[in-house]
Design a protein around this motif. Structure first.
Motif, mmCIF file in Angstrom:
data_model
loop_
_atom_site.group_PDB
_atom_site.id
_atom_site.type_symbol
_atom_site.label_atom_id
_atom_site.label_comp_id
_atom_site.label_asym_id
_atom_site.label_seq_id
_atom_site.Cartn_x
_atom_site.Cartn_y
_atom_site.Cartn_z
ATOM 1 N N GLN A 194 28.552 42.508 20.961
ATOM 2 C CA GLN A 194 28.253 42.527 22.392
ATOM 3 C C GLN A 194 29.527 42.682 23.223
ATOM 4 N N PRO A 195 29.438 43.397 24.334
ATOM 5 C CA PRO A 195 30.609 43.500 25.223
ATOM 6 C C PRO A 195 30.845 42.171 25.936
ATOM 7 N N ARG A 196 32.093 41.857 26.153
ATOM 8 C CA ARG A 196 32.423 40.610 26.845
ATOM 9 C C ARG A 196 32.148 40.735 28.350
ATOM 10 N N TRP A 197 32.245 41.936 28.848
ATOM 11 C CA TRP A 197 32.029 42.208 30.276
ATOM 12 C C TRP A 197 31.067 43.370 30.417
ATOM 13 N N HIS A 198 30.321 43.390 31.506
ATOM 14 C CA HIS A 198 29.457 44.543 31.761
ATOM 15 C C HIS A 198 29.330 44.758 33.267
ATOM 16 N N ALA A 199 29.120 46.016 33.610
ATOM 17 C CA ALA A 199 28.967 46.378 35.022
ATOM 18 C C ALA A 199 27.539 46.068 35.451
ATOM 19 N N VAL A 200 27.423 45.408 36.579
ATOM 20 C CA VAL A 200 26.097 45.051 37.094
ATOM 21 C C VAL A 200 25.722 45.877 38.314
ATOM 22 N N GLY A 201 26.615 46.737 38.729
ATOM 23 C CA GLY A 201 26.360 47.565 39.900
ATOM 24 C C GLY A 201 27.680 48.001 40.514
ATOM 25 N N TYR A 202 27.611 48.406 41.765
ATOM 26 C CA TYR A 202 28.800 48.871 42.469
ATOM 27 C C TYR A 202 28.885 48.174 43.814
ATOM 28 N N ASP A 203 30.123 47.896 44.236
ATOM 29 C CA ASP A 203 30.297 47.256 45.535
ATOM 30 C C ASP A 203 30.313 48.316 46.638
ATOM 31 N N ALA A 204 30.579 47.901 47.867
ATOM 32 C CA ALA A 204 30.534 48.794 49.026
ATOM 33 C C ALA A 204 31.570 49.910 48.942
ATOM 34 N N ASP A 205 32.674 49.677 48.225
ATOM 35 C CA ASP A 205 33.724 50.685 48.085
ATOM 36 C C ASP A 205 33.487 51.634 46.916
ATOM 37 N N GLY A 206 32.394 51.447 46.207
ATOM 38 C CA GLY A 206 32.108 52.308 45.060
ATOM 39 C C GLY A 206 32.758 51.838 43.773
ATOM 40 N N GLU A 207 33.411 50.692 43.818
ATOM 41 C CA GLU A 207 34.036 50.137 42.607
ATOM 42 C C GLU A 207 32.972 49.403 41.785
ATOM 43 N N PRO A 208 33.108 49.463 40.459
ATOM 44 C CA PRO A 208 32.121 48.744 39.628
ATOM 45 C C PRO A 208 32.216 47.233 39.837
ATOM 46 N N ASP A 209 31.080 46.613 39.930
ATOM 47 C CA ASP A 209 30.998 45.160 40.029
ATOM 48 C C ASP A 209 30.815 44.637 38.610
ATOM 49 N N VAL A 210 31.861 44.002 38.075
ATOM 50 C CA VAL A 210 31.877 43.578 36.678
ATOM 51 C C VAL A 210 31.543 42.087 36.589
ATOM 52 N N ASP A 211 30.727 41.752 35.602
ATOM 53 C CA ASP A 211 30.310 40.371 35.409
ATOM 54 C C ASP A 211 30.521 39.989 33.944
ATOM 55 N N ALA A 212 30.807 38.722 33.705
ATOM 56 C CA ALA A 212 30.989 38.237 32.330
ATOM 57 C C ALA A 212 29.649 38.219 31.607
ATOM 58 N N ASN A 213 29.666 38.627 30.374
ATOM 59 C CA ASN A 213 28.475 38.613 29.534
ATOM 60 C C ASN A 213 28.564 37.370 28.642
ATOM 61 N N ASP A 214 28.230 36.207 29.180
ATOM 62 C CA ASP A 214 28.394 34.944 28.473
ATOM 63 C C ASP A 214 27.235 34.586 27.553
ATOM 64 N N ARG A 215 26.117 35.228 27.713
ATOM 65 C CA ARG A 215 24.917 34.839 26.960
ATOM 66 C C ARG A 215 25.135 34.813 25.446
ATOM 67 N N PRO A 216 25.721 35.859 24.829
ATOM 68 C CA PRO A 216 25.916 35.801 23.374
ATOM 69 C C PRO A 216 26.805 34.632 22.946
ATOM 70 N N TRP A 217 27.845 34.362 23.690
ATOM 71 C CA TRP A 217 28.763 33.276 23.332
ATOM 72 C C TRP A 217 28.091 31.921 23.519
ATOM 73 N N ASN A 218 27.285 31.797 24.560
ATOM 74 C CA ASN A 218 26.568 30.547 24.794
ATOM 75 C C ASN A 218 25.523 30.279 23.710
#
Length: 93
Positions: free
Chosen positions: A39-63
């Motif tokens: 599993q990836p440690r981080w994943h993009a959940v969308g984009y912010d107002a500037d068009g930059e990817p909004d990255v979030d931690a993928n903690d579920r597998p580790w938890n």
């Protein structure tokens, strides 16, 4: 307070059933660890107002692995088997 754990008598059907169940739980933990590793440690959940990817931690597998380790570490048969096999590291983070 001391807790006395009633363990099955070796050679009985209850003993063998307990061992089969514990080995299945250890295999399940190994599968969870392998799944987490893919599993990836981080994943993009969308984009912010500037068009930059909004990255979030993928903690579920580790938890999930952490929770499974905590549950198995409380089982004396699991710790006995992994200790005999020299694989106590499966229960460590």
């Amino acid at each position: 307070m001391t807790h006395i754990v009633q363990r099955p008598i070796p050679g009985t059907e209850a003993y063998l059933r307990d061992r089969r169940q514990v080995f299945a739980e250890i295999r399940q933990l190994e599968s969870l660890i392998a799944w987490r590793t893919r599993q990836p440690r981080w994943h993009a959940v969308g984009y912010d107002a500037d068009g930059e990817p909004d990255v979030d931690a993928n903690d579920r597998p580790w938890n999930k692995v952490h929770d499974a380790r905590q549950v198995l570490a409380t089982n004396p048969t699991v710790t006995e088997i992994l200790g005999a096999q020299g694989r106590q590291s499966l229960l460590e983070a």
